[in-house]
Structure formats: structure tokens, C-alpha cells
Design a protein around this motif. Structure first.
Motif, PDB file in Angstrom:
ATOM      1  N   ASP A  75      -2.920   7.048 -12.101  1.00 41.29           N
ATOM      2  CA  ASP A  75      -2.156   7.986 -11.275  1.00 41.29           C
ATOM      3  C   ASP A  75      -2.993   8.518 -10.123  1.00 41.29           C
ATOM      4  O   ASP A  75      -2.481   8.740  -9.007  1.00 41.29           O
ATOM      5  CB  ASP A  75      -1.654   9.153 -12.136  1.00 41.29           C
ATOM      6  N   ASP A  76      -4.290   8.751 -10.375  1.00 40.53           N
ATOM      7  CA  ASP A  76      -5.160   9.226  -9.288  1.00 40.53           C
ATOM      8  C   ASP A  76      -5.297   8.165  -8.187  1.00 40.53           C
ATOM      9  O   ASP A  76      -5.288   8.495  -6.992  1.00 40.53           O
ATOM     10  CB  ASP A  76      -6.543   9.582  -9.838  1.00 40.53           C
ATOM     11  N   LEU A  77      -5.407   6.915  -8.580  1.00 37.23           N
ATOM     12  CA  LEU A  77      -5.601   5.862  -7.581  1.00 37.23           C
ATOM     13  C   LEU A  77      -4.325   5.591  -6.776  1.00 37.23           C
ATOM     14  O   LEU A  77      -4.385   5.279  -5.582  1.00 37.23           O
ATOM     15  CB  LEU A  77      -6.052   4.565  -8.284  1.00 37.23           C
ATOM     16  N   VAL A  78      -3.161   5.739  -7.410  1.00 40.58           N
ATOM     17  CA  VAL A  78      -1.914   5.431  -6.704  1.00 40.58           C
ATOM     18  C   VAL A  78      -1.591   6.479  -5.645  1.00 40.58           C
ATOM     19  O   VAL A  78      -0.720   6.275  -4.784  1.00 40.58           O
ATOM     20  CB  VAL A  78      -0.764   5.288  -7.712  1.00 40.58           C
ATOM     21  N   THR A  79      -2.293   7.627  -5.698  1.00 34.47           N
ATOM     22  CA  THR A  79      -2.093   8.645  -4.657  1.00 34.47           C
ATOM     23  C   THR A  79      -2.840   8.324  -3.372  1.00 34.47           C
ATOM     24  O   THR A  79      -2.621   8.986  -2.351  1.00 34.47           O
ATOM     25  CB  THR A  79      -2.544  10.014  -5.181  1.00 34.47           C
ATOM     26  N   VAL A  80      -3.722   7.345  -3.418  1.00 36.07           N
ATOM     27  CA  VAL A  80      -4.462   6.952  -2.205  1.00 36.07           C
ATOM     28  C   VAL A  80      -3.486   6.275  -1.240  1.00 36.07           C
ATOM     29  O   VAL A  80      -2.634   5.476  -1.644  1.00 36.07           O
ATOM     30  CB  VAL A  80      -5.629   6.010  -2.582  1.00 36.07           C
ATOM     31  N   ASP A  81      -3.638   6.599   0.059  1.00 33.60           N
ATOM     32  CA  ASP A  81      -2.766   6.007   1.070  1.00 33.60           C
ATOM     33  C   ASP A  81      -2.873   4.490   1.061  1.00 33.60           C
ATOM     34  O   ASP A  81      -3.973   3.933   1.072  1.00 33.60           O
ATOM     35  CB  ASP A  81      -3.131   6.525   2.476  1.00 33.60           C
ATOM     36  N   GLY A  82      -1.729   3.860   1.024  1.00 31.41           N
ATOM     37  CA  GLY A  82      -1.681   2.401   1.088  1.00 31.41           C
ATOM     38  C   GLY A  82      -1.572   1.735  -0.262  1.00 31.41           C
ATOM     39  O   GLY A  82      -1.192   0.558  -0.340  1.00 31.41           O
ATOM     40  N   VAL A  83      -1.916   2.443  -1.364  1.00 28.18           N
ATOM     41  CA  VAL A  83      -1.843   1.842  -2.696  1.00 28.18           C
ATOM     42  C   VAL A  83      -0.408   1.960  -3.207  1.00 28.18           C
ATOM     43  O   VAL A  83       0.153   3.057  -3.274  1.00 28.18           O
ATOM     44  CB  VAL A  83      -2.815   2.523  -3.677  1.00 28.18           C
ATOM     45  N   LEU A  84       0.167   0.813  -3.565  1.00 27.47           N
ATOM     46  CA  LEU A  84       1.551   0.786  -4.024  1.00 27.47           C
ATOM     47  C   LEU A  84       1.662   0.821  -5.539  1.00 27.47           C
ATOM     48  O   LEU A  84       2.481   1.547  -6.086  1.00 27.47           O
ATOM     49  CB  LEU A  84       2.242  -0.478  -3.488  1.00 27.47           C
ATOM     50  N   ARG A  85       0.795   0.052  -6.229  1.00 35.56           N
ATOM     51  CA  ARG A  85       0.911  -0.051  -7.687  1.00 35.56           C
ATOM     52  C   ARG A  85      -0.447  -0.363  -8.274  1.00 35.56           C
ATOM     53  O   ARG A  85      -1.243  -1.112  -7.683  1.00 35.56           O
ATOM     54  CB  ARG A  85       1.897  -1.157  -8.074  1.00 35.56           C
ATOM     55  N   THR A  86      -0.724   0.193  -9.443  1.00 40.17           N
ATOM     56  CA  THR A  86      -1.935  -0.114 -10.213  1.00 40.17           C
ATOM     57  C   THR A  86      -1.520  -0.365 -11.665  1.00 40.17           C
ATOM     58  O   THR A  86      -0.541   0.219 -12.150  1.00 40.17           O
ATOM     59  CB  THR A  86      -2.948   1.042 -10.161  1.00 40.17           C
ATOM     60  N   ALA A  87      -2.276  -1.213 -12.345  1.00 38.12           N
ATOM     61  CA  ALA A  87      -1.932  -1.549 -13.744  1.00 38.12           C
ATOM     62  C   ALA A  87      -3.192  -1.969 -14.484  1.00 38.12           C
ATOM     63  O   ALA A  87      -4.165  -2.448 -13.886  1.00 38.12           O
ATOM     64  CB  ALA A  87      -0.886  -2.656 -13.781  1.00 38.12           C
ATOM     65  N   VAL A  88      -3.136  -1.797 -15.833  1.00 35.09           N
ATOM     66  CA  VAL A  88      -4.230  -2.225 -16.722  1.00 35.09           C
ATOM     67  C   VAL A  88      -3.627  -3.147 -17.780  1.00 35.09           C
ATOM     68  O   VAL A  88      -2.582  -2.832 -18.374  1.00 35.09           O
ATOM     69  CB  VAL A  88      -4.917  -1.018 -17.390  1.00 35.09           C
ATOM     70  N   TYR A  89      -4.287  -4.294 -18.009  1.00 37.87           N
ATOM     71  CA  TYR A  89      -3.831  -5.282 -18.996  1.00 37.87           C
ATOM     72  C   TYR A  89      -4.947  -5.505 -20.007  1.00 37.87           C
ATOM     73  O   TYR A  89      -6.147  -5.352 -19.682  1.00 37.87           O
ATOM     74  CB  TYR A  89      -3.478  -6.602 -18.316  1.00 37.87           C
ATOM     75  N   ASP A  90      -4.531  -5.915 -21.230  1.00 38.92           N
ATOM     76  CA  ASP A  90      -5.550  -6.253 -22.223  1.00 38.92           C
ATOM     77  C   ASP A  90      -5.978  -7.695 -22.024  1.00 38.92           C
ATOM     78  O   ASP A  90      -5.562  -8.357 -21.074  1.00 38.92           O
ATOM     79  CB  ASP A  90      -5.002  -6.017 -23.642  1.00 38.92           C
ATOM     80  N   ILE A  91      -6.807  -8.165 -22.913  1.00 41.43           N
ATOM     81  CA  ILE A  91      -7.361  -9.510 -22.782  1.00 41.43           C
ATOM     82  C   ILE A  91      -6.281 -10.578 -22.863  1.00 41.43           C
ATOM     83  O   ILE A  91      -6.439 -11.690 -22.332  1.00 41.43           O
ATOM     84  CB  ILE A  91      -8.439  -9.745 -23.875  1.00 41.43           C
ATOM     85  N   ASN A  92      -5.137 -10.249 -23.488  1.00 42.27           N
ATOM     86  CA  ASN A  92      -4.042 -11.208 -23.621  1.00 42.27           C
ATOM     87  C   ASN A  92      -2.970 -11.036 -22.537  1.00 42.27           C
ATOM     88  O   ASN A  92      -1.838 -11.514 -22.704  1.00 42.27           O
ATOM     89  CB  ASN A  92      -3.386 -11.063 -25.005  1.00 42.27           C
ATOM     90  N   GLN A  93      -3.308 -10.344 -21.482  1.00 44.78           N
ATOM     91  CA  GLN A  93      -2.424 -10.153 -20.328  1.00 44.78           C
ATOM     92  C   GLN A  93      -1.205  -9.282 -20.654  1.00 44.78           C
ATOM     93  O   GLN A  93      -0.199  -9.330 -19.950  1.00 44.78           O
ATOM     94  CB  GLN A  93      -1.933 -11.517 -19.794  1.00 44.78           C
ATOM     95  N   ARG A  94      -1.330  -8.453 -21.724  1.00 44.18           N
ATOM     96  CA  ARG A  94      -0.245  -7.536 -22.035  1.00 44.18           C
ATOM     97  C   ARG A  94      -0.483  -6.209 -21.311  1.00 44.18           C
ATOM     98  O   ARG A  94      -1.606  -5.710 -21.272  1.00 44.18           O
ATOM     99  CB  ARG A  94      -0.136  -7.294 -23.545  1.00 44.18           C
ATOM    100  N   LEU A  95       0.582  -5.689 -20.756  1.00 43.99           N
ATOM    101  CA  LEU A  95       0.475  -4.460 -19.980  1.00 43.99           C
ATOM    102  C   LEU A  95       0.174  -3.281 -20.882  1.00 43.99           C
ATOM    103  O   LEU A  95       0.858  -3.048 -21.878  1.00 43.99           O
ATOM    104  CB  LEU A  95       1.791  -4.202 -19.217  1.00 43.99           C
ATOM    105  N   ILE A  96      -0.849  -2.516 -20.527  1.00 40.14           N
ATOM    106  CA  ILE A  96      -1.222  -1.324 -21.289  1.00 40.14           C
ATOM    107  C   ILE A  96      -0.717  -0.069 -20.582  1.00 40.14           C
ATOM    108  O   ILE A  96      -0.113   0.806 -21.196  1.00 40.14           O
ATOM    109  CB  ILE A  96      -2.742  -1.274 -21.501  1.00 40.14           C
ATOM    110  N   ALA A  97      -0.972   0.011 -19.284  1.00 39.27           N
ATOM    111  CA  ALA A  97      -0.534   1.185 -18.520  1.00 39.27           C
ATOM    112  C   ALA A  97      -0.396   0.766 -17.052  1.00 39.27           C
ATOM    113  O   ALA A  97      -1.078  -0.146 -16.577  1.00 39.27           O
ATOM    114  CB  ALA A  97      -1.527   2.345 -18.662  1.00 39.27           C
ATOM    115  N   GLN A  98       0.455   1.506 -16.351  1.00 35.38           N
ATOM    116  CA  GLN A  98       0.610   1.229 -14.917  1.00 35.38           C
ATOM    117  C   GLN A  98       1.091   2.490 -14.216  1.00 35.38           C
ATOM    118  O   GLN A  98       1.613   3.415 -14.833  1.00 35.38           O
ATOM    119  CB  GLN A  98       1.601   0.090 -14.672  1.00 35.38           C
TER     120      GLN A  98
END
Length: 399
Positions: A75-98
Motif C-alpha cells: 500500500d505504501d508503494l502504490v501511493t508513489v506517483d506513477g505506480v499502478l499495481r504491486t503484488a507479492v507471489y510465493d514460489i509457486n506463483q500464487r498471489l499472496i497480497a496485492q
């Protein structure tokens, strides 16, 4: 003139427009391509840098499965100008948070993925996507600015080309109108051919036979010009003489004479007769009367009084095969005219015996210079002729 008008007024602006379009395409298109490539490269570098920083920031929360801390970082990074989306995946490419900007629904144009490493092992991945127009907007401003300048220059260039074409066509139309024949049907090539024809033609040999043409010579003596030249400022004197010269030229245009080379402050004018009309002596007398009256009023308005006297003498223009002989014959006539002019008083128009007896001056009122003298002076042109002269003088004053 229609073809010439279409040629210059239409073609010159078209040529200018084509030149401007070519220059604009050659200049703006490569510039737009370069700036677009630069914007893409900068966006990719920025998104990759942010992804690497995010990978370091979420390494500990990812190891401990602290999803709350992960969400805070995203959430802190998505507030930066120009950033549209951020996400974190585990080793198996499953979405953890975005985290995503709530007002944005489209995917980012510049998305970079970075692995989250612990020593030599990869425990997950992070992605950072930038807004599609984040970099392109800043890089497109110079392109739009240059485009506006180019459009303004194009309009100015086309306008200048139109004015230039209009001026050229008008000037050529005036020149062609002065040429003999049907001027409307001439184009630029015909005009050039007509002008080149005298240069390419073989000069004609003058006929050895003599040809005589009746003429009348008019002399105007400016008696006090030497004194005025000595008294007046040089610039003022030259200005007055310029006015006088223009007055003589306008008068000659009205009465159909031509100016000869003068001497000793004397002005010599020649009027030629024709086979149909023998009025050269009358025209010379009219011209002398008009010049003496208009010059007195025109120069008098400048505070200058010019003492003028005139003399009219008939002549026979005899043309031979030699220019030298023609000039010698003219010199003899001018010599006789000078002798007659010396006998004229200020403001007087003097005629010799042949001029007094000329049929065209029969209606003029003449008086002998002295009793028993063959010379006579012009007293009056006659009522009808005076009215005509008055209208002609009015025309000269308002020319």
C-alpha cells in the motif's frame, strides 16, 4: 494574366506547403520516435528499480508469512506517483497480497518482476506495474510544443508564398499588358521568348534612303537658376529641381513630346508630326504655355520665383543611315533654337517666322516682336483654346 495568376498564386503556396510538410515529417517523426523509445526505457528502468526495492522490503514479512506487513509495504508503494499495481507471489506463483489504485482498472504498460531471494534460494516474487502514460506524458510535451511551432511556421510560410505569388503575377501581368498582341494568352515562356527575340534577331540594316519627318522644337530658358543655385541650400535646390523635372515629364506625357539633352540651364523638347496630323507646332505652344504657368505656381508655392522664357521653332527631322549625321542635323536645329531663345523676354513665348505661319496656330493671337520683325510672340491662345488649356493645367496639378 489568368494563367500566370494560377501559376504563381496557387503553385508557390503548394510548393511552400509541401516543403514544410516534408521538413516537419523529417524532423518531428524521428524526434517522436526517439522520445518514445526513451520514455519506454526510462519506465522499464524505474519499474525494475522499484521491484528490486520492494523485493528487499518484503523479504522478512514473506519469510514469516506476515501478510499484514506485506500489505502495508504494498500500500505504501502504490501511493508513489506513477505506480499502478504491486503484488507479492510465493514460489509457486500464487498471489499472496496485492495493492492497486482504486480508480485504475487497466493493467500497467510497464510491469517488472523481481525475485525475493534469501541467500541463494528464491522464496517468492514481487511485481510493480507503472501507469501507461506516466513517462510518455512528460516526454510528449516537447513534441507538442515543436508541432505547434511548426504549424505556425507553416502558416507563415504559406502566407508569404501567397503574397509573393500574387505580387509576381501582378507584376508580370502589367509587363505582359504592355506587350503587343493578345497578352491574356501569353504564359511565362511566351513572355521570355518575346523578350529574347530582339536579342537573338539579326540587326536590320538602316535604309540608305533619306526620310524626312516634320517636327517642332521647344526651348525653355531658366534665366535665374544660376543665381538660385548660389543662394539656396544645395539639398533644397536639388529638391526643387526634382519637382520641376517631374512637372516637365507629366507635361510631356500630356502633349506627346520627348525631352532632349539640355545645356546652359536650357530645356529642349521635341514634338514630332505624323502623316495624318500636322499639329506638332500647336502642341509645342500648348506645352510652353502650360509649363510657364504651372511652374510659376508650383515653384512659387515653395517661395521660389523662377524666370522662364520659351521659344518654338519648326524643324525637319531628317533620318539617314548614319546616327552621327542625324545628331549633327539635330545640333544645327538646336543652335537656331538657342539664338531664338536668347531674344525671348521672361514669361514670353517666342515663335519664329515659320512657326507663326504654321496652319495649326492660326487661331492663336500673335503679335510681332518689333515692327518689321519676322518674329512674333504668343499673346493668347484664343477663348476656346484657353478654356482647353485651363482644363489641361488642372489635370497636371492633380496628376
Amino acid at each position: 494574366m489568368g494563367d500566370i495568376f494560377r501559376t504563381y498564386v496557387k503553385q508557390l503556396p503548394v510548393i511552400a506547403l509541401c516543403f514544410s510538410l516534408f521538413s516537419g515529417i523529417v524532423t518531428l517523426l524521428p524526434l517522436h520516435t526517439q522520445l518514445d523509445d526513451l520514455a519506454t526505457h526510462q519506465a522499464q528502468q524505474l519499474s525494475l528499480t522499484l521491484a528490486n526495492q520492494l523485493a528487499k522490503a518484503v523479504r522478512d514479512p514473506l519469510i514469516h508469512r506476515d501478510n499484514l506487513s506485506l500489505q502495508v509495504e504494498l500500500d505504501d508503494l502504490v501511493t508513489v506517483d506513477g505506480v499502478l499495481r504491486t503484488a507479492v507471489y510465493d514460489i509457486n506463483q500464487r498471489l499472496i497480497a496485492q495493492a492497486r489504485r482504486s480508480r485504475e482498472s487497466s493493467d500497467g504498460a510497464y510491469e517488472q518482476r523481481s525475485p525475493v531471494n534469501i541467500e541463494n534460494a528464491t522464496v517468492g516474487y514481487v511485481t510493480v506495474a507503472l501507469e501507461p502514460e506516466f513517462m510518455s506524458d512528460s516526454f510528449s510535451r516537447p513534441v507538442w510544443l515543436l508541432t505547434g511551432i511548426w504549424l505556425a511556421c507553416t502558416l507563415l510560410l504559406v502566407f508569404i508564398a501567397y503574397r509573393l505569388g500574387n505580387t509576381l503575377s501582378s507584376r508580370l501581368g502589367q509587363l505582359i499588358a504592355q506587350l503587343p498582341g493578345d497578352s491574356d494568352g501569353r504564359d511565362e515562356l511566351a513572355t521570355l521568348e518575346h523578350r529574347m527575340e530582339p536579342l537573338l534577331a539579326i540587326p536590320e540594316q538602316k535604309s540608305p534612303s533619306m526620310r524626312k519627318q516634320p517636327a517642332a522644337l521647344l526651348g525653355i530658358a531658366c534665366r535665374n537658376l544660376p543665381r538660385l543655385e548660389a543662394l539656396l541650400n544645395r539639398e533644397h535646390f536639388e529638391t526643387l529641381m526634382g519637382h520641376f523635372d517631374r512637372l516637365i515629364d507629366r507635361t510631356l506625357q500630356l502633349y506627346g513630346g520627348q525631352r532632349l539633352h539640355g545645356d546652359h540651364y536650357n530645356i529642349y523638347l521635341e514634338f514630332l508630326g505624323s502623316d495624318q496630323e500636322d499639329d506638332q507646332t500647336m502642341n509645342a505652344a500648348y506645352c510652353a504655355s502650360a509649363l510657364l504657368r504651372v511652374a510659376a505656381e508650383t515653384l512659387g508655392s515653395e517661395g521660389i520665383s523662377v524666370e522662364l522664357a520659351a521659344a518654338v521653332s519648326p524643324a525637319i527631322r531628317q533620318r539617314s543611315g548614319s546616327t552621327l549625321l542625324d545628331e549633327l542635323d539635330q545640333g544645327q536645329h538646336l543652335k537656331s533654337l538657342r539664338e531664338l531663345l536668347d531674344k525671348a523676354a521672361n514669361g514670353e513665348i517666342l515663335l519664329n517666322r515659320d512657326s507663326c505661319q504654321h496652319p495649326s496656330v492660326a487661331e492663336f493671337e500673335l503679335a510681332p516682336l518689333t515692327e518689321g520683325n519676322s518674329l512674333c510672340r504668343l499673346v493668347q491662345l484664343g477663348e476656346d483654346n484657353e478654356n482647353l488649356l485651363t482644363r489641361q493645367i488642372a489635370l497636371l496639378k492633380h496628376h
